[in-house]
Design a protein around this motif. Sequence first.
Motif, short mmCIF file in Angstrom:
data_model
loop_
_atom_site.label_atom_id
_atom_site.label_comp_id
_atom_site.label_asym_id
_atom_site.label_seq_id
_atom_site.Cartn_x
_atom_site.Cartn_y
_atom_site.Cartn_z
N VAL A 170 7.49 170.59 68.81
CA VAL A 170 8.50 170.48 67.50
C VAL A 170 9.44 171.66 67.73
O VAL A 170 9.24 172.63 67.19
N ASP A 171 10.45 171.49 68.57
CA ASP A 171 11.20 172.42 69.14
C ASP A 171 12.49 172.86 68.25
O ASP A 171 12.81 172.00 67.35
N LEU A 172 13.15 173.91 68.69
CA LEU A 172 14.28 174.27 67.90
C LEU A 172 15.33 173.15 68.06
O LEU A 172 15.46 172.38 69.36
N PRO A 173 16.20 172.71 66.96
CA PRO A 173 17.05 171.58 67.24
C PRO A 173 18.15 171.88 68.15
O PRO A 173 18.80 173.22 68.22
N ASP A 174 18.76 170.67 68.75
CA ASP A 174 19.82 170.80 69.65
C ASP A 174 21.06 170.82 68.85
O ASP A 174 21.26 170.59 67.53
N LYS A 175 22.20 170.93 69.35
CA LYS A 175 23.56 170.72 68.56
C LYS A 175 23.59 169.55 67.50
O LYS A 175 24.04 169.44 66.47
N LYS A 176 23.40 168.47 68.20
CA LYS A 176 23.44 166.91 67.74
C LYS A 176 22.34 167.17 66.26
O LYS A 176 22.63 166.57 65.20
N ALA A 177 21.31 167.64 66.41
CA ALA A 177 20.38 167.70 65.66
C ALA A 177 20.59 168.60 64.45
O ALA A 177 20.29 168.41 63.18
N ARG A 178 21.30 169.93 64.89
CA ARG A 178 21.81 170.78 63.80
C ARG A 178 22.86 170.02 63.01
O ARG A 178 23.01 170.29 61.78
N GLU A 179 23.76 169.33 63.51
CA GLU A 179 24.72 168.70 62.88
C GLU A 179 24.17 167.93 61.81
O GLU A 179 24.53 167.56 60.74
N GLN A 180 23.14 167.19 62.20
CA GLN A 180 22.39 166.00 61.47
C GLN A 180 21.78 166.86 60.22
O GLN A 180 21.43 166.24 59.11
N ILE A 181 21.15 167.87 60.51
CA ILE A 181 20.32 168.71 59.50
C ILE A 181 21.24 169.24 58.56
O ILE A 181 21.00 169.07 57.22
N LEU A 182 22.73 169.59 58.91
CA LEU A 182 23.40 170.11 58.01
C LEU A 182 24.13 168.83 57.05
O LEU A 182 24.49 168.96 55.91
N ARG A 183 24.41 167.82 57.68
CA ARG A 183 24.63 166.74 56.88
C ARG A 183 23.61 166.29 55.81
O ARG A 183 24.00 165.96 54.67
N ILE A 184 22.20 166.15 56.12
CA ILE A 184 21.22 166.19 55.18
C ILE A 184 21.31 167.12 53.94
O ILE A 184 21.53 166.75 52.92
#
Length: 501
Positions: free
Chosen positions: A240-254
């Motif tokens: 379970v690694d550090l999120p990439d840019k796409k994942a970080r944007e998804q986390i921000l949306r949540i």
Amino acid sequence: MVKEILYGAVPVLILFLVFLKVNVGPFLVFAAVLAGIYFLMSRQSGVSMGGRSKRSKHVVPKTNIQFADIGGQERAKRELKEALDFLIKKEKISHYGIRPIKGVLLTGPPGTGKTLMAKAAANYTNSAFVAASGSQFVEMYVGVGAQRVRDLFRDVKQMAEKNGQDSGIIFIDEIEVIGGKRDGQQQREYDQTLNQLLTEMDGIGASDTPRILLIAATNRKDMLDPALLRPGRFDRHIVVDLPDKKAREQILRIHTAGKPLADDVGLEKIAQETFGFSGAQMESVVNEAAIYAMRDHSETIEIRHFALAVDKVMMGEQTDREATVEEKRRVAIHELGHAIISEQVRPGSVSQVTLTPRGQALGYVRQNPMEDRYLYTKEALEQQIMVCLGGAVAEEIYYGGRSTGSKNDFEQALTMAQEIVQSGMSRLGIVHLSYIAKSQVHDEVNRILEELLEQTRRVLRQFDPVFVNSLQILLEKEVLGGDLFRSMLREQQPTGELIGS
């Protein structure tokens, strides 16, 4: 009931004996000794036998966390779901003769969502869920850890049977505390706890009802005992690694859902500026931005609030340290040196330059990586070294010497120069550090840094007008935005002149 009777009868008996003028001193001493022995025996029994209160704390209240609530980590979630399907699709795995997975090990940096994934797993399978931390198994009493492991497995079975569920999930966080390598130096209590865990895992059968799946999380997989990691115990290791840019944007949306965001807030830009942030840090950025907005009595959360939040999570809270005017000027020159070199080697990378003290830093340059990067060439490492050296070189040019503010920059530059040598990209070629003299490595690292120092000097000497005008803005406003800084670089052509020359 018996205790209540004794509590009432004993004082009455003592008063009666006093009334009869009987010396009750020996009786009181004897009663105190008995009470002390009873207290110690009760405490020992409660700890060693696990007690009802000890077992009940393993049960975790039902949560509504689903995999959809966890931003990013698509690969990790997919692998975990596949392991969980073995608890659900019994007929299908029986058809293929698949042995159910007994254990899943979640590994990765702190704050990446390992605990959230374990809770989502319980809802995904509608399983009984109990959890414990590795530190809960550590006690000074012999045998406590092993007993609590047995309690943990018994608790989940009883909970599943009580709720009519045919599966249970046990989650152990910080498993390295009890699952560390047995090298003969550890206490026997730790070994007993680990041995009991291995025994319980070996006892999980394919035909057992309820079927048990053990999920564990650790930040230090390298510390775990090989017996715990072998197939048949923890069959699946999921990073379970550090999120990439796409994942970080998804986390921000949540995390920004339902929050009053201003029109100028671009989540993609924030995600780009937070390279290396964990999911927990991303949640903290959103929360801190909302706090800044409330502090400003703003109706919406603006982009400047997010900028402050990123700085706080990255560097720490603002400090009350008041630097002298000369110190501020020197710090400004230092940070501008970093910023100019950064823009020369990676155009568009500077997000802002600031003199606001945060944490241990008197000032800093927040860089905006244009893309997530995990592989570095020699050229990329040399460019990053030049960025690190830019502050010290700027001080040399305008003050004639360096300051202690460059210490951390030099440490980073040395680390990257050593990486060039160890990766076979230096003049030494492909080498093993144990086969060559340390003096050779030192000389090669020193040569790399000296060449890059001279190259950095040549670049910075051309930007005297930028230093002059940027310095004035920084001293007045303490913050220089990246867009304004880049416009100044474009407008003011290099002259080769120095301040005061």
